[in-house]
Design a protein around this motif. Structure first.
Motif, PDB file in Angstrom:
ATOM      1  N   UNK A   1      22.885   9.527   1.459  1.00  0.00           N
ATOM      2  CA  UNK A   1      22.276   8.356   2.088  1.00  0.00           C
ATOM      3  C   UNK A   1      20.954   8.029   1.395  1.00  0.00           C
ATOM      4  N   UNK A   2      20.773   6.769   1.066  1.00  0.00           N
ATOM      5  CA  UNK A   2      19.567   6.359   0.354  1.00  0.00           C
ATOM      6  C   UNK A   2      18.364   6.358   1.293  1.00  0.00           C
ATOM      7  N   UNK A   3      17.219   6.784   0.763  1.00  0.00           N
ATOM      8  CA  UNK A   3      15.998   6.767   1.575  1.00  0.00           C
ATOM      9  C   UNK A   3      15.493   5.338   1.701  1.00  0.00           C
ATOM     10  N   UNK A   4      14.751   5.098   2.768  1.00  0.00           N
ATOM     11  CA  UNK A   4      14.166   3.782   2.972  1.00  0.00           C
ATOM     12  C   UNK A   4      13.079   3.522   1.942  1.00  0.00           C
ATOM     13  N   UNK A   5      12.899   2.241   1.628  1.00  0.00           N
ATOM     14  CA  UNK A   5      11.856   1.877   0.676  1.00  0.00           C
ATOM     15  C   UNK A   5      10.827   0.968   1.335  1.00  0.00           C
ATOM     16  N   UNK A   6       9.712   0.816   0.641  1.00  0.00           N
ATOM     17  CA  UNK A   6       8.618  -0.064   1.077  1.00  0.00           C
ATOM     18  C   UNK A   6       7.994  -0.658  -0.179  1.00  0.00           C
ATOM     19  N   UNK A   7       7.123  -1.628  -0.004  1.00  0.00           N
ATOM     20  CA  UNK A   7       6.350  -2.151  -1.117  1.00  0.00           C
ATOM     21  C   UNK A   7       5.060  -1.332  -1.244  1.00  0.00           C
ATOM     22  N   UNK A   8       4.690  -1.060  -2.483  1.00  0.00           N
ATOM     23  CA  UNK A   8       3.466  -0.305  -2.758  1.00  0.00           C
ATOM     24  C   UNK A   8       2.929  -0.725  -4.116  1.00  0.00           C
ATOM     25  N   UNK A   9       1.687  -0.352  -4.366  1.00  0.00           N
ATOM     26  CA  UNK A   9       1.077  -0.586  -5.677  1.00  0.00           C
ATOM     27  C   UNK A   9       0.942   0.769  -6.359  1.00  0.00           C
ATOM     28  N   UNK A  10       1.639   0.911  -7.498  1.00  0.00           N
ATOM     29  CA  UNK A  10       1.682   2.208  -8.169  1.00  0.00           C
ATOM     30  C   UNK A  10       1.190   2.099  -9.613  1.00  0.00           C
ATOM     31  N   UNK A  11       0.776   3.259 -10.115  1.00  0.00           N
ATOM     32  CA  UNK A  11       0.432   3.418 -11.520  1.00  0.00           C
ATOM     33  C   UNK A  11       1.542   4.192 -12.212  1.00  0.00           C
ATOM     34  N   UNK A  12       1.894   3.744 -13.420  1.00  0.00           N
ATOM     35  CA  UNK A  12       2.796   4.503 -14.277  1.00  0.00           C
ATOM     36  C   UNK A  12       2.062   4.962 -15.530  1.00  0.00           C
ATOM     37  N   UNK A  13       0.809   4.529 -15.659  1.00  0.00           N
ATOM     38  CA  UNK A  13      -0.055   4.923 -16.774  1.00  0.00           C
ATOM     39  C   UNK A  13      -1.478   4.559 -16.379  1.00  0.00           C
ATOM     40  N   UNK A  14      -2.459   5.153 -17.046  1.00  0.00           N
ATOM     41  CA  UNK A  14      -3.849   4.801 -16.821  1.00  0.00           C
ATOM     42  C   UNK A  14      -4.199   3.542 -17.606  1.00  0.00           C
ATOM     43  N   UNK A  15      -5.234   2.849 -17.111  1.00  0.00           N
ATOM     44  CA  UNK A  15      -5.675   1.656 -17.833  1.00  0.00           C
ATOM     45  C   UNK A  15      -6.472   0.724 -16.947  1.00  0.00           C
ATOM     46  N   UNK A  16      -6.507  -0.547 -17.332  1.00  0.00           N
ATOM     47  CA  UNK A  16      -7.239  -1.565 -16.589  1.00  0.00           C
ATOM     48  C   UNK A  16      -6.428  -2.073 -15.409  1.00  0.00           C
ATOM     49  N   UNK A  17      -6.900  -3.140 -14.753  1.00  0.00           N
ATOM     50  CA  UNK A  17      -6.191  -3.681 -13.585  1.00  0.00           C
ATOM     51  C   UNK A  17      -4.734  -4.024 -13.857  1.00  0.00           C
ATOM     52  N   UNK A  18      -4.403  -4.295 -15.111  1.00  0.00           N
ATOM     53  CA  UNK A  18      -3.028  -4.689 -15.439  1.00  0.00           C
ATOM     54  C   UNK A  18      -2.020  -3.575 -15.212  1.00  0.00           C
ATOM     55  N   UNK A  19      -2.457  -2.320 -15.082  1.00  0.00           N
ATOM     56  CA  UNK A  19      -1.498  -1.216 -14.881  1.00  0.00           C
ATOM     57  C   UNK A  19      -1.123  -1.032 -13.406  1.00  0.00           C
ATOM     58  N   UNK A  20      -1.715  -1.825 -12.518  1.00  0.00           N
ATOM     59  CA  UNK A  20      -1.354  -1.778 -11.104  1.00  0.00           C
ATOM     60  C   UNK A  20      -0.058  -2.555 -10.899  1.00  0.00           C
ATOM     61  N   UNK A  21       0.988  -1.859 -10.475  1.00  0.00           N
ATOM     62  CA  UNK A  21       2.320  -2.467 -10.373  1.00  0.00           C
ATOM     63  C   UNK A  21       2.753  -2.533  -8.908  1.00  0.00           C
ATOM     64  N   UNK A  22       3.031  -3.737  -8.435  1.00  0.00           N
ATOM     65  CA  UNK A  22       3.531  -3.952  -7.067  1.00  0.00           C
ATOM     66  C   UNK A  22       5.042  -3.834  -7.115  1.00  0.00           C
ATOM     67  N   UNK A  23       5.598  -2.841  -6.409  1.00  0.00           N
ATOM     68  CA  UNK A  23       7.029  -2.549  -6.566  1.00  0.00           C
ATOM     69  C   UNK A  23       7.554  -1.776  -5.357  1.00  0.00           C
ATOM     70  N   UNK A  24       8.848  -1.554  -5.350  1.00  0.00           N
ATOM     71  CA  UNK A  24       9.460  -0.723  -4.314  1.00  0.00           C
ATOM     72  C   UNK A  24       9.110   0.741  -4.550  1.00  0.00           C
ATOM     73  N   UNK A  25       8.899   1.458  -3.459  1.00  0.00           N
ATOM     74  CA  UNK A  25       8.622   2.896  -3.517  1.00  0.00           C
ATOM     75  C   UNK A  25       9.235   3.536  -2.278  1.00  0.00           C
ATOM     76  N   UNK A  26       9.522   4.833  -2.331  1.00  0.00           N
ATOM     77  CA  UNK A  26      10.093   5.497  -1.146  1.00  0.00           C
ATOM     78  C   UNK A  26       9.125   5.443   0.036  1.00  0.00           C
ATOM     79  N   UNK A  27       9.657   5.137   1.197  1.00  0.00           N
ATOM     80  CA  UNK A  27       8.852   5.154   2.422  1.00  0.00           C
ATOM     81  C   UNK A  27       8.619   6.615   2.830  1.00  0.00           C
ATOM     82  N   UNK A  28       7.375   6.995   3.066  1.00  0.00           N
ATOM     83  CA  UNK A  28       7.098   8.409   3.357  1.00  0.00           C
ATOM     84  C   UNK A  28       7.492   8.795   4.778  1.00  0.00           C
ATOM     85  N   UNK A  29       7.639  10.091   4.997  1.00  0.00           N
ATOM     86  CA  UNK A  29       7.894  10.627   6.335  1.00  0.00           C
ATOM     87  C   UNK A  29       6.802  11.630   6.684  1.00  0.00           C
ATOM     88  N   UNK A  30       6.344  11.620   7.923  1.00  0.00           N
ATOM     89  CA  UNK A  30       5.245  12.528   8.287  1.00  0.00           C
ATOM     90  C   UNK A  30       5.680  13.983   8.307  1.00  0.00           C
TER      91      UNK A  30
END
Length: 339
Positions: A1-30
């Motif tokens: 079963x696939x985990x739920x997703x949410x929108x988040x802003x993630x980094x895949x590399x270091x750099x300037x503001x352009x490396x901030x990526x708005x994308x789907x990410x796994x929804x966390x569980x407490x």
């Protein structure tokens, strides 16, 4: 079963503001001891762009190891969505605000730039009812920094910045100079000092003068016209919310027995001159503290403290928010909205 997703802003590399990526990410569980928050707003703070930039401003031995992808950010306001079985202090539907896992989460474990975030229940305070989520999200890191420097440290953890424990000083009847008084920490430090009975001299640029007077500053010095360290003498405390090596220039403004609190003390070499002048230099590392946020909520509720908002951006536009921060001269805080 696939985990739920949410929108988040993630980094895949270091750099300037352009490396901030708005994308789907796994929804966390407490996990045990944690809650899940549906995030309404996120406050932006300097550690956000330090992480984005790979902590290049820190000495190599202090730079945390970061594993990509990583979600940026520490400060949120929102509504409790779920709680772990062992959490009794909070319940779904509660409105909360928090600085999450700081400084433990320096490597990207705070994960605030998202629609959902988990947080240790002990990091979470009850949101002030009298302010909205944007104002509440703007508060935690800046307000806890000002509070732990000026009012109550609130913990017994070793101080990574100096061998001795930081101790707030008496403010009632004293004169306090706040440098960088219009910024996130500065404008709250000003208000806390006034609340505790101090006379406050605020240092900022021309455009902030009216705001600082409205927040209670007894005197405003425009650093674009005059250097505060050349005209001010006999103050009891300097809170340098800008910090860095240049904080040493304020030592001569202090009376003997006074104190300099640099919010960002890295690079400051002032021990010898401070000893010669008979003044104390002290700093501390701000730490997550839900109990303090709950305590301070009353001051935000009744208007004793006001969080100033510079600008607001949708979560999807985190890059633009970081570009705004990079331009400097921010008045108060920058906030992202996730609802």
């Amino acid at each position: 079963m696939m985990s739920e997703t949410m929108k988040a802003v993630r980094l895949h590399a270091f750099g300037g503001p352009e490396v901030l990526v708005y994308e789907d990410a796994p929804k966390p569980e407490p996990k045990p001891g944690e809650i899940l928050i549906r995030v309404h707003a996120i406050g932006i703070n300097p550690p956000d762009w330090y992480l984005r930039d790979g902590y290049r401003m820190l000495p190599p031995e202090w730079q945390p190891q970061v594993s990509f992808p990583v979600i940026v950010g520490t400060d949120v306001s929102g509504v409790v969505e779920a709680v772990a079985d062992d959490v009794r202090t909070l319940a779904p539907g509660d409105e909360v605000y928090a600085m999450i896992r700081f400084p433990a989460g320096l490597a990207g474990d705070s994960r605030a730039y998202a629609e959902y975030v988990t947080a240790p229940a002990t990091d979470v305070g009850r949101k002030p009812a009298g302010i909205d989520h944007v104002q509440a999200a703007a508060a935690p890191m800046s307000l806890l920094t000002a509070w732990q420097f000026l009012i109550d440290l609130g913990h017994d953890e070793p101080n990574p910045l100096q061998p001795h424990r930081h101790r707030p000083v008496t403010l009632d009847g004293r004169t306090v100079l706040v440098n960088g008084a219009a910024g996130g920490v500065g404008h709250l430090a000003l208000q806390l000092a006034k609340w505790r009975g101090a006379r406050v001299i605020a240092v900022a640029s021309t455009r902030h003068e009216a705001l600082l007077q409205d927040l209670g500053a007894d005197e405003v010095i425009d650093y674009t016209k005059v250097k505060a360290e050349e005209v001010v003498r006999g103050v009891d405390l300097v809170v340098d919310a800008v910090g860095g090596p240049s904080s040493a220039r304020f030592l001569k403004t202090l009376t003997r027995g006074g104190a300099l609190f640099p919010i960002f003390p890295l690079g400051l070499d002032a021990a010898a001159e401070a000893a010669e002048r008979g003044v104390t230099v002290s700093a501390t590392q701000v730490r997550s503290n839900g109990a303090q946020l709950t305590e301070i909520a009353g001051l935000l509720d009744n208007g004793t403290l006001r969080v100033v908002i510079d600008s607001v951006f949708p979560l999807a536009d985190a890059r633009l928010a970081h570009e705004r921060a990079a331009k400097g001269h921010v008045q108060g805080k920058i906030v992202l909205t996730a609802v």
